[in-house]
Design a protein around this motif. Sequence first.
Motif, short mmCIF file in Angstrom:
data_model
loop_
_atom_site.label_atom_id
_atom_site.label_comp_id
_atom_site.label_asym_id
_atom_site.label_seq_id
_atom_site.Cartn_x
_atom_site.Cartn_y
_atom_site.Cartn_z
N ILE A 81 85.10 38.28 90.80
CA ILE A 81 86.60 38.37 90.42
C ILE A 81 86.43 38.33 88.85
CG2 ILE A 81 88.71 37.02 90.46
CD1 ILE A 81 87.30 37.59 93.39
N VAL A 82 87.23 39.71 88.25
CA VAL A 82 87.36 39.56 87.00
C VAL A 82 88.85 39.64 86.23
CG1 VAL A 82 85.26 41.07 87.31
CG2 VAL A 82 87.34 42.54 87.24
N GLY A 83 88.87 39.77 85.06
CA GLY A 83 90.04 39.92 84.49
C GLY A 83 90.46 38.54 83.66
N ALA A 84 91.31 38.52 82.55
CA ALA A 84 91.54 37.33 82.01
C ALA A 84 92.32 36.24 82.75
CB ALA A 84 92.59 38.13 80.61
N ASP A 85 92.93 36.72 83.76
CA ASP A 85 93.57 35.58 84.46
C ASP A 85 92.73 35.16 85.69
OD1 ASP A 85 96.01 35.29 82.95
OD2 ASP A 85 96.39 37.42 83.70
N ARG A 86 91.58 35.45 85.96
CA ARG A 86 90.56 35.18 87.13
C ARG A 86 90.43 33.71 87.42
NH1 ARG A 86 87.36 36.47 82.86
NH2 ARG A 86 85.65 35.03 82.16
N HIS A 87 90.31 32.81 86.33
CA HIS A 87 90.33 31.44 86.74
C HIS A 87 91.62 30.93 87.34
CE1 HIS A 87 87.47 32.01 83.41
NE2 HIS A 87 86.59 31.18 84.27
N ARG A 88 92.73 31.23 86.80
CA ARG A 88 94.17 30.73 87.14
C ARG A 88 94.22 31.33 88.57
NH1 ARG A 88 99.43 32.91 86.94
NH2 ARG A 88 98.80 34.51 85.75
N PHE A 89 94.03 32.49 88.91
CA PHE A 89 93.96 33.17 90.22
C PHE A 89 93.12 32.51 91.14
CE2 PHE A 89 91.81 36.15 93.14
CZ PHE A 89 92.97 36.48 93.77
N LEU A 90 91.82 32.29 91.05
CA LEU A 90 91.08 31.82 91.92
C LEU A 90 91.41 30.28 92.36
CD1 LEU A 90 89.13 32.81 94.09
CD2 LEU A 90 87.20 32.10 92.51
N GLU A 91 91.66 29.50 91.00
CA GLU A 91 92.10 28.25 91.34
C GLU A 91 93.30 27.92 92.24
OE1 GLU A 91 92.40 26.69 87.44
OE2 GLU A 91 90.45 26.26 87.11
N PHE A 144 88.01 38.37 102.43
CA PHE A 144 88.54 39.48 101.61
C PHE A 144 89.83 39.77 101.66
CE2 PHE A 144 87.71 43.75 100.07
CZ PHE A 144 87.33 43.78 98.81
N ALA A 145 90.44 39.98 102.73
CA ALA A 145 91.96 40.10 102.73
C ALA A 145 92.84 39.15 102.20
CB ALA A 145 92.31 40.40 104.47
N HIS A 146 92.38 37.98 102.39
CA HIS A 146 93.06 36.72 101.56
C HIS A 146 93.03 36.85 100.22
CE1 HIS A 146 94.62 32.71 101.46
NE2 HIS A 146 93.43 32.49 100.69
N LEU A 147 91.91 37.25 99.51
CA LEU A 147 91.67 37.43 98.10
C LEU A 147 92.59 38.59 97.43
CD1 LEU A 147 87.91 36.76 97.78
CD2 LEU A 147 89.58 35.68 96.65
N ASN A 148 92.43 39.66 98.41
CA ASN A 148 93.31 40.96 97.95
C ASN A 148 94.82 40.72 97.98
OD1 ASN A 148 91.72 43.22 97.08
ND2 ASN A 148 90.55 42.68 98.78
N HIS A 150 96.43 37.80 97.92
CA HIS A 150 97.09 37.19 96.50
C HIS A 150 96.66 37.71 95.38
CE1 HIS A 150 98.43 33.54 98.81
NE2 HIS A 150 97.40 33.88 99.86
N ALA A 151 95.86 38.45 95.12
CA ALA A 151 95.42 39.37 93.80
C ALA A 151 96.68 40.25 93.51
CB ALA A 151 94.18 40.09 93.95
N LYS A 152 97.07 40.90 94.61
CA LYS A 152 98.18 41.85 94.67
C LYS A 152 99.61 41.11 94.27
CE LYS A 152 100.42 45.71 95.36
NZ LYS A 152 101.89 45.47 95.20
N ILE A 153 99.77 39.88 94.68
CA ILE A 153 100.93 39.11 94.46
C ILE A 153 100.88 38.69 92.85
CG2 ILE A 153 102.02 36.73 94.26
CD1 ILE A 153 101.10 37.18 97.38
N PHE A 154 99.71 38.39 92.19
CA PHE A 154 99.43 37.97 90.87
C PHE A 154 99.63 39.28 89.94
CE2 PHE A 154 98.18 33.87 91.96
CZ PHE A 154 98.07 32.91 90.97
N ASP A 160 96.39 39.80 84.85
CA ASP A 160 95.10 40.47 84.70
C ASP A 160 93.93 39.97 85.59
OD1 ASP A 160 93.06 42.11 83.93
OD2 ASP A 160 92.69 41.26 81.98
N VAL A 161 93.77 40.77 86.84
CA VAL A 161 92.78 40.01 87.74
C VAL A 161 92.38 41.36 88.74
CG1 VAL A 161 94.55 39.11 89.32
CG2 VAL A 161 92.31 37.96 89.34
N GLU A 162 91.21 41.33 89.26
CA GLU A 162 90.77 42.21 90.21
C GLU A 162 89.77 41.56 91.06
OE1 GLU A 162 88.67 46.71 90.27
OE2 GLU A 162 89.53 45.74 88.33
N VAL A 163 89.81 41.88 92.27
CA VAL A 163 88.53 41.50 93.22
C VAL A 163 87.83 42.71 93.62
CG1 VAL A 163 88.31 40.64 95.72
CG2 VAL A 163 90.44 39.87 94.19
#
Length: 243
Positions: A81-91, A144-148, A150-154, A160-163
């Motif tokens: 998980i990359v991007g400046a908002d990666r922590h907020r996203f995964l939390e 992987f579908a779950h991550l993607n 919610h990444a799309k929503i963010f 700024d987040v990418e899976v």
Amino acid sequence: MAAITRTLHGVPRTSVRLMSTGATKRTALYDLHAKHGARFGPFAGWAMPLVYSDQGALDSHLHTRKHASIFDVSHMLQTRIVGADRHRFLEHLVVADLKELPVGGSTLSLFTNDKGGIEDDTIITQQQDSLYVVSNAGCADKDFAHLNKHAKIFQDQGADVEVRKIEDHSLIALQGPSAQKALEQLAGIDLAQMAFMTGQTVDIAGVPCHVARSGYTGEDGFELSIPTGEVVGITARLLENPE
């Protein structure tokens, strides 16, 4: 070292048939397993070794407790998980304080759904510029579908987040009381100061690999994320160790 074996990472053996729709995929170590006389069975769509011609399940278990064994866990899902908002996203998706996790620190966590129910367990490691996530093979597609999703929503909200699925690395676990000594012989460094549930880049036989001190056997050990083109050679080198 014991002949290559595998682990279901806590999934009861009786569940294998229910969770598998056919063994259509092979890990990069498939031919090496076959060379050692492996008998394969299906798990989450993968052909995985069950036992070997020269070593039964009990012998393998005891060898792991007394020495060290290699587990092919390349069927598990590795993501970054990359991007400046990666922590907020995964939390938002797991139960962990990831922003305060030190670089190199790992934590066992859980993916939860919108109602707080558990979807899967996972290990997350804080890297310098990313979060390295390993989750179970039986839930790989769902996770992987779950991550993607919610990444799309963010992302739609300007985050700024990418899976990124890690598809060019295989994963093995070296587990047992002799694991550290065996790995040190290929790494050429002292691993005694590497604490449990930490991860770092280590050159194994000259190949940069992500090495985490963790595992699911109850013994000391390491999980090695190895470039797929190098995994057979490194695994074969480990198997040369008499432990």
